[in-house]
Every structure is written in C-alpha cells, then in structure tokens.
Design an enzyme around this catalytic site. Structure first.
Site, PDB file in Angstrom:
ATOM      1  N   ASP A  73       0.849  -1.192   0.000  1.00 50.04           N
ATOM      2  CA  ASP A  73       0.000   0.000   0.000  1.00 50.04           C
ATOM      3  C   ASP A  73       0.882   1.239   0.000  1.00 50.04           C
ATOM      4  O   ASP A  73       1.909   1.271   0.688  1.00 50.04           O
ATOM      5  CB  ASP A  73      -0.915   0.024   1.226  1.00 50.04           C
ATOM      6  CG  ASP A  73      -1.980   1.098   1.092  1.00 50.04           C
ATOM      7  OD1 ASP A  73      -2.911   0.890   0.292  1.00 50.04           O
ATOM      8  OD2 ASP A  73      -1.862   2.137   1.759  1.00 50.04           O
ATOM      9  N   THR A  74       0.483   2.223  -0.779  1.00 48.51           N
ATOM     10  CA  THR A  74       1.261   3.457  -0.920  1.00 48.51           C
ATOM     11  C   THR A  74       0.415   4.656  -0.535  1.00 48.51           C
ATOM     12  O   THR A  74      -0.762   4.734  -0.888  1.00 48.51           O
ATOM     13  CB  THR A  74       1.746   3.621  -2.383  1.00 48.51           C
ATOM     14  OG1 THR A  74       2.535   2.483  -2.726  1.00 48.51           O
ATOM     15  CG2 THR A  74       2.580   4.878  -2.553  1.00 48.51           C
TER      16      THR A  74
END
Length: 195
Positions: A73-74
């Site tokens: 996840d960014t």
C-alpha cells in the site's frame, strides 16, 4: 514460467515491478476497507493496509496455499495528511496545488505472508517544482493521475513536476523493490535466480 507468489493487488505498476525482477506471480482480486483509523500515523496505516491486503489474498487463495502472498500500500503524505486517489478533477487539481513547490513523503508498506507475516516500510521524499494551474489541468486531462495516490505518477508525465527524489523510485511507484526483495529472500525466493 510457474508463478512464485500471489500478488494481492490489481495495480499494473506492481505487476510490472515484480516482473522487472523476475518474480512471476498470480494476481488475487481482493477488496478491503481502506479507511484510516482515527489518529493512525501514516506509516502505521500503510503497514496495516499492506498486511490486510496480504491476509485477504491469503484467505482468497486458501489458507493452506504453498505460495506466499504479497500485499502493498502506498500513501502520499503532506503534513501527516494522507492524499489518496483523487475523487475527481477538482480533487486532483487541489492535490497538485498542495504538492506544488513543496517536499512531501511517499510511504509504501509491503507485507509478505507465508508461514509467518513480515512487513517492511519504504519512506521517500519527493520535491515538486512550482506547478502552474494550466499544467495541473492539462495533467488531469491526460487521464494519468486518475487512479494514483496523490494524483500523480512518477513513472509517467508526473515526472515533469519532480525536482528531487530522496529514496526509492520503485517505492514511489508503489512497490519498493529493495524491501520486497528482502521479504522474498526471507521466504526462500531469490528473484535473480528466476529471470
């Protein structure tokens, strides 16, 4: 080539990055609630999201699957505020105005689940030059930022705005290869052996 892992992500960028290091994979479709918890630090948020994605992928593939499951996840972060994917044109332009002529952080959490759960965090600093309003509008019209955290893509036309990067180019893209490689090696997968 036989897949080595499951990837709990629909992101074409994460797929490209895994293939870049020779890690063939099978994509697992997952859906999770990506709402930050009240008071949750951005670094804790991306690690939690990466783990929840990997756990959902593990569940979708069968708990006894022999292949590890990778989740990531960014988040683009400005003053502890997480900028997600833009809702619409106005939201994207507001994000670009916020990022213009400043330095922000890009955090990417990576999680790998096999017999155990392990995580890594990549932190990068990205500096933007000043962005003119007509540039922000033209960038939105290119359709590139529509599904990108923070409303830009470092690997695309968004690179025109970036004056400096401290950290991981692949991490800003959405999958930090150094940290991912560490996790894969701990699970017995040496990417360079499979090219």
């Amino acid at each position: 080539m036989q897949p080595l892992i499951y990837l709990a992500s629909h992101s074409p960028r994460r797929r490209e990055l895994l293939l870049q290091i020779g890690v063939h994979h099978t994509v697992v479709g997952i859906t999770i609630d990506e709402t930050p918890s009240p008071g949750e630090a951005p670094s804790e948020y991306v690690i939690r999201m990466a783990l929840e994605k990997a756990r959902a992928g593990r569940q979708a593939t069968n708990q006894n699957t022999p292949m590890p499951v990778l989740g990531a996840d960014t988040a683009v972060v400005v003053n502890r505020r997480i900028l997600g994917k833009p809702r619409d044109r106005d939201d994207a332009i507001t994000m670009l105005e916020l990022l213009s002529d400043t330095t922000h952080k890009v955090l990417t959490g990576v999680a790998l689940i096999d017999q155990r759960e392990e995580t890594r965090l990549s932190v990068s600093k990205v500096s933007f030059r000043p962005i003119q309003p007509q540039e922000a509008a033209a960038y939105w019209d290119s359709n590139e930022p529509a599904d990108k955290a923070g409303g830009y893509a470092i690997q695309g036309m968004g690179a025109l705005f970036i004056s400096r990067l401290e950290g991981s180019f692949s991490g800003v893209m959405g999958l930090p290869l150094f940290e991912t490689g560490e996790l894969l090696q701990r699970a017995g997968i040496t990417p360079l052996d499979y090219k």
